[in-house]
Design a protein around this motif. Structure first.
Motif, PDB file in Angstrom:
ATOM      1  N   PHE A 103     113.226   7.138  80.574  1.00  0.00           N
ATOM      2  CA  PHE A 103     114.190   6.274  79.728  1.00  0.00           C
ATOM      3  C   PHE A 103     112.729   5.538  78.587  1.00  0.00           C
ATOM      4  CE2 PHE A 103     118.646   4.442  79.886  1.00  0.00           C
ATOM      5  CZ  PHE A 103     119.298   6.013  80.711  1.00  0.00           C
ATOM      6  N   LEU A 104     112.542   5.418  79.324  1.00  0.00           N
ATOM      7  CA  LEU A 104     110.579   4.785  78.159  1.00  0.00           C
ATOM      8  C   LEU A 104     110.117   6.565  76.865  1.00  0.00           C
ATOM      9  CD1 LEU A 104     109.137   2.146  80.099  1.00  0.00           C
ATOM     10  CD2 LEU A 104     110.092   1.994  78.428  1.00  0.00           C
ATOM     11  N   SER A 105     110.133   7.709  77.764  1.00  0.00           N
ATOM     12  CA  SER A 105     109.656   8.962  77.366  1.00  0.00           C
ATOM     13  C   SER A 105     110.490   9.291  76.040  1.00  0.00           C
ATOM     14  CB  SER A 105     109.407   9.680  77.773  1.00  0.00           C
ATOM     15  OG  SER A 105     110.520  10.230  78.279  1.00  0.00           O
ATOM     16  N   ARG A 106     111.762   8.749  76.452  1.00  0.00           N
ATOM     17  CA  ARG A 106     112.712   9.469  75.349  1.00  0.00           C
ATOM     18  C   ARG A 106     112.806   7.910  74.751  1.00  0.00           C
ATOM     19  NH1 ARG A 106     115.315  14.401  75.775  1.00  0.00           N
ATOM     20  NH2 ARG A 106     115.290  14.355  78.296  1.00  0.00           N
ATOM     21  N   ILE A 107     112.548   6.708  74.305  1.00  0.00           N
ATOM     22  CA  ILE A 107     113.334   6.053  73.890  1.00  0.00           C
ATOM     23  C   ILE A 107     111.376   6.163  72.678  1.00  0.00           C
ATOM     24  CG2 ILE A 107     112.540   3.644  72.821  1.00  0.00           C
ATOM     25  CD1 ILE A 107     114.626   3.089  75.594  1.00  0.00           C
ATOM     26  N   PHE A 108     110.561   6.755  73.468  1.00  0.00           N
ATOM     27  CA  PHE A 108     109.200   6.157  72.267  1.00  0.00           C
ATOM     28  C   PHE A 108     109.421   7.811  71.057  1.00  0.00           C
ATOM     29  CE2 PHE A 108     106.666   4.034  76.164  1.00  0.00           C
ATOM     30  CZ  PHE A 108     107.238   3.278  75.601  1.00  0.00           C
ATOM     31  N   THR A 109     109.560   8.773  72.474  1.00  0.00           N
ATOM     32  CA  THR A 109     109.762  10.293  71.216  1.00  0.00           C
ATOM     33  C   THR A 109     111.168   9.798  69.995  1.00  0.00           C
ATOM     34  OG1 THR A 109     109.935  11.546  73.130  1.00  0.00           O
ATOM     35  CG2 THR A 109     110.766  12.192  71.308  1.00  0.00           C
ATOM     36  N   GLY A 110     112.012   8.804  70.408  1.00  0.00           N
ATOM     37  CA  GLY A 110     112.809   8.619  68.924  1.00  0.00           C
ATOM     38  C   GLY A 110     112.592   8.117  68.242  1.00  0.00           C
ATOM     39  N   ILE A 111     111.248   7.155  68.547  1.00  0.00           N
ATOM     40  CA  ILE A 111     110.806   5.792  67.588  1.00  0.00           C
ATOM     41  C   ILE A 111     110.129   7.098  67.101  1.00  0.00           C
ATOM     42  CG2 ILE A 111     109.561   4.227  67.451  1.00  0.00           C
ATOM     43  CD1 ILE A 111     110.460   3.102  69.822  1.00  0.00           C
ATOM     44  N   VAL A 121     102.915  10.355  79.448  1.00  0.00           N
ATOM     45  CA  VAL A 121     102.557  12.320  79.016  1.00  0.00           C
ATOM     46  C   VAL A 121     103.834  12.813  78.762  1.00  0.00           C
ATOM     47  CG1 VAL A 121     102.612  13.520  81.199  1.00  0.00           C
ATOM     48  CG2 VAL A 121     100.711  11.480  80.843  1.00  0.00           C
ATOM     49  N   HIS A 122     104.461  12.737  79.451  1.00  0.00           N
ATOM     50  CA  HIS A 122     106.200  12.596  78.693  1.00  0.00           C
ATOM     51  C   HIS A 122     106.948  12.776  77.124  1.00  0.00           C
ATOM     52  CE1 HIS A 122     108.697  13.720  82.434  1.00  0.00           C
ATOM     53  NE2 HIS A 122     107.515  13.364  83.317  1.00  0.00           N
ATOM     54  N   THR A 123     106.406  11.537  76.449  1.00  0.00           N
ATOM     55  CA  THR A 123     106.703  11.594  75.132  1.00  0.00           C
ATOM     56  C   THR A 123     105.549  12.506  75.003  1.00  0.00           C
ATOM     57  OG1 THR A 123     106.888   9.003  75.496  1.00  0.00           O
ATOM     58  CG2 THR A 123     106.319  10.115  73.041  1.00  0.00           C
ATOM     59  N   ARG A 124     104.255  12.782  74.361  1.00  0.00           N
ATOM     60  CA  ARG A 124     104.036  14.081  74.463  1.00  0.00           C
ATOM     61  C   ARG A 124     104.672  15.578  74.626  1.00  0.00           C
ATOM     62  NH1 ARG A 124      97.574  15.307  76.124  1.00  0.00           N
ATOM     63  NH2 ARG A 124      98.860  15.671  78.105  1.00  0.00           N
ATOM     64  N   TYR A 125     105.247  15.794  75.631  1.00  0.00           N
ATOM     65  CA  TYR A 125     105.526  16.631  75.785  1.00  0.00           C
ATOM     66  C   TYR A 125     106.626  16.737  75.077  1.00  0.00           C
ATOM     67  CZ  TYR A 125     108.716  19.902  78.307  1.00  0.00           C
ATOM     68  OH  TYR A 125     109.694  21.249  78.789  1.00  0.00           O
ATOM     69  N   MET A 128     103.748   3.574  82.565  1.00  0.00           N
ATOM     70  CA  MET A 128     103.322   3.915  81.204  1.00  0.00           C
ATOM     71  C   MET A 128     103.048   4.841  81.010  1.00  0.00           C
ATOM     72  SD  MET A 128     104.127   2.051  78.153  1.00  0.00           S
ATOM     73  CE  MET A 128     105.627   1.184  78.491  1.00  0.00           C
ATOM     74  N   SER A 129     101.593   5.740  81.480  1.00  0.00           N
ATOM     75  CA  SER A 129     101.041   6.384  81.016  1.00  0.00           C
ATOM     76  C   SER A 129     101.849   7.393  81.868  1.00  0.00           C
ATOM     77  CB  SER A 129      99.967   6.237  82.106  1.00  0.00           C
ATOM     78  OG  SER A 129     100.057   6.630  83.107  1.00  0.00           O
TER      79      SER A 129
END
Length: 245
Positions: free
Chosen positions: A95-103, A6-10, A1-2
Motif C-alpha cells: 500500500f505504501l509503495s502504491r501511495i508513494f508512487t501515486g504522489i 524500493v518497491h516505489t522505485r521499481y 519504510m525502506s
C-alpha cells in the motif's frame, strides 16, 4: 519504510518507460485549463486563482483514479505481481509503495497546470500559500487514492478502465470543479457537499483565496476517505485470499 521505497522505485521505473502514461495524467486538467479558464479569466485574478485550484483537484482526481485504478488492475494481471505477493513484506509495503508512487505521478501531472496558470492567466499566489497548497493537495488526494486502490484490487483491467472513465467526469461536475464558487447550477449546489470532490476543492479554494469552507463538505470528504480506505483494504484482502490461498 525502506522496502516500501524500493518497491516505489521499481514502480516509478516501470512508469518512466511508458511516457504516455505520464502525459495522459496531465492532459485533461491542462487542456481544461487552456480551454475553459485561460480565455475567461484574463481580467479576474481571484477567479483565475480559484479556477486553477479547481483544475488542480481535477488533476489530483484523474491521476489517482487512473494511476491506481487501472494501474493496479494491470499490475495484478502480470506474473510479477503474484510473485511479490508471496514475499514476506506484508500489505503495508504494498500500500505504501502504491501511495508513494501515486504522489510522485500526481505532482508531475500538476506541473503543466501550474505552468499554464502562471504564464497565461492572472492567477496569483504568495509563496506561503503555495507551500500550504502543496500540503493541501497531499491531504485531498487521500480519498481518490483509496478509491483508485479499491477499484484496482477488485476489478480486471478492462473493468477498472471502464469504471474510472464513467465516474471521473460526474465527480468533477458534481463537485463543482467546472464552475466558480456560487455559480453552479441549482442541482449541483444541492448534491455537491456530499461529493468527495467538493470537500477537496473547497479546502483548496480556502487556501488560495477568500473562500468560506462548508463544514458539510469537509465532513463528507472525511467520511468518503474512511469508506474508500476500508474498501481498498477489503479489496486487497479479498484478492489475496482468492488468488493465493
Amino acid at each position: 519504510m525502506s522496502l516500501a521505497l524500493v518497491h516505489t522505485r521499481y514502480q516509478l521505473t516501470q512508469l518512466v518507460r511508458i511516457p504516455v502514461a505520464i502525459l495522459g495524467a496531465a492532459f485533461f486538467p491542462a487542456a481544461s485549463l487552456v480551454f475553459f479558464v485561460v480565455p475567461n479569466t484574463r481580467d479576474n485574478p481571484a477567479g483565475a486563482t480559484l479556477a486553477t485550484a479547481s483544475m488542480v483537484v481535477f488533476a489530483v482526481m484523474i491521476s489517482n483514479l487512473f494511476g491506481h485504478g487501472t494501474g493496479v488492475a494491470e499490475d495484478r494481471s502480470r506474473p510479477w505481481d503474484p510473485y511479490t505477493r508471496t514475499l514476506p513484506i506484508g500489505p503495508a509495503v504494498q500500500f505504501l509503495s502504491r501511495i508513494f508512487t501515486g504522489i510522485v505521478m500526481m505532482m508531475v501531472s500538476l506541473v503543466p497546470v501550474v505552468i499554464i496558470a502562471a504564464l497565461f492567466t492572472p492567477a496569483t499566489l504568495s509563496f506561503g500559500a503555495f507551500v500550504l497548497a502543496i500540503g493541501t493537495v497531499l491531504l485531498v488526494s487521500l480519498p481518490f487514492t483509496m478509491m483508485g486502490l479499491a477499484i484496482g484490487y477488485s476489478m480486471s483491467t478492462k473493468a477498472a478502465l471502464a469504471i474510472v472513465q464513467l465516474i471521473f467526469l460526474p465527480l468533477a461536475f458534481g463537485g463543482g470543479l467546472m464552475s466558480t464558487p456560487g455559480d453552479e447550477p441549482g442541482f449541483i449546489q444541492t448534491i455537491a457537499p456530499y461529493v468527495p470532490t467538493r470537500g477537496a476543492v473547497e479546502l483548496m479554494w480556502a487556501v488560495v483565496g477568500d473562500h468560506q469552507v462548508n463544514p458539510t463538505s469537509v465532513v463528507s470528504l472525511a467520511v468518503w476517505t474512511v469508506l474508500f480506505g476500508s474498501l481498498a483494504v477489503l479489496a486487497y484482502r479479498r484478492d489475496e485470499g482468492r488468488r493465493f490461498h
